[in-house]
Design a protein around this motif. Sequence first.
Motif: not given
Ligand code: MG
Length: 283
Positions: A175-176, A198, A231
């Motif tokens: 993630d990110d 991200d 995202e």
């Molecule tokens: Mg994220």
Amino acid sequence: RAKQEGRGRARFFEPEMDRQLREKRSLQRDLQAALSRRELHLHYQPQASIDGRILGFEALLRWQHPKRGAVSPTTFIPVAEESGVIMEIGEWTLREACREATNWSGGLHVAVNLSPIQFRHGDLPGLVHAILLETGLTPSRLELEITESVLIGDHARAIAILRRLKALGVGIAMDDFGTGYSSLSYLQSFPFDKIKIDQSFVMNVHQPQSAAIIRAVIGLGRGLHLPVTAEGVETDNQLAFLAAEGCEQVQGYLIGRPLPIEDYRSLVGHQAADARSTGTRRC
Ligand code: MG
Ligand code: C2E
Ligand code: MG
Ligand code: MG
């Protein structure tokens, strides 16, 4: 220590630091009770293929505080991590999300965020295994989202835990991506199943630097045979850029906001109604 830095500064900072500390302690106390008072719940945000097919949903924690109203996870997760109550909250979230996903049809997946603290204490693979058995969710329909911070510190231990999680058949998403440290070496030390770019890069895609980073991450995904999810997709322009660059998956307000799952019932299929009629759905 503030006092040694000069009287003026000490007088200026101490009341503010005091206020912040009291604020944190108050949140900590309230969080401890939030679970049993049923103030925590999950919202779900769709994750889609670039051509708009819904692939699954990310579970995102929400806290409805009796006095403060909605408190953002970016505020309360760090507080929960510091006090350790994230262990309980994390377990509740996993169980709740897995249970909910068993109601969905079409093999839709559920993505659950994990805190680095859940890697440092307890037996995370054991817990995930138990929850999969308990809820009956097919392991491949669970995706665990971790950030690079999980891999900082006791790297070997984190990798060992990730391997055990993967052996259960669940997916692991980074993630990110791009906001932490030494991202590239982490991709080499563990076989992730997905990279999430991200949202800060997606939001600034009109800037050459962000566009270049997005291109690089998509290229990285292609080279490593890893699907890449962007995202924070909010506009048609952002979506068009991502499509042109060959990004495979998207998530963001343009596709759908995080909402109670009831708002997405038509998207998650008829499984819930079927289960209810046979009396197996617990609610
Ligand atoms: Mg994220
Ligand atoms: P994250 O996992 O990177 O989640 C994405 C965040 O971006 C979510 O914020 C989501 O609401 C927001 N978002 C999604 N699409 C858009 C968009 O198009 N525009 C904008 N401006 N924002 C968008 P949220 O729900 O406030 O969560 C923030 C962070 O809190 C998450 O970042 C995650 O790190 C943490 N978090 C949330 N739920 C959990 C949880 O159950 N466990 C743990 N450990 N952390 C969680
Ligand atoms: Mg996430
Ligand atoms: Mg985040």
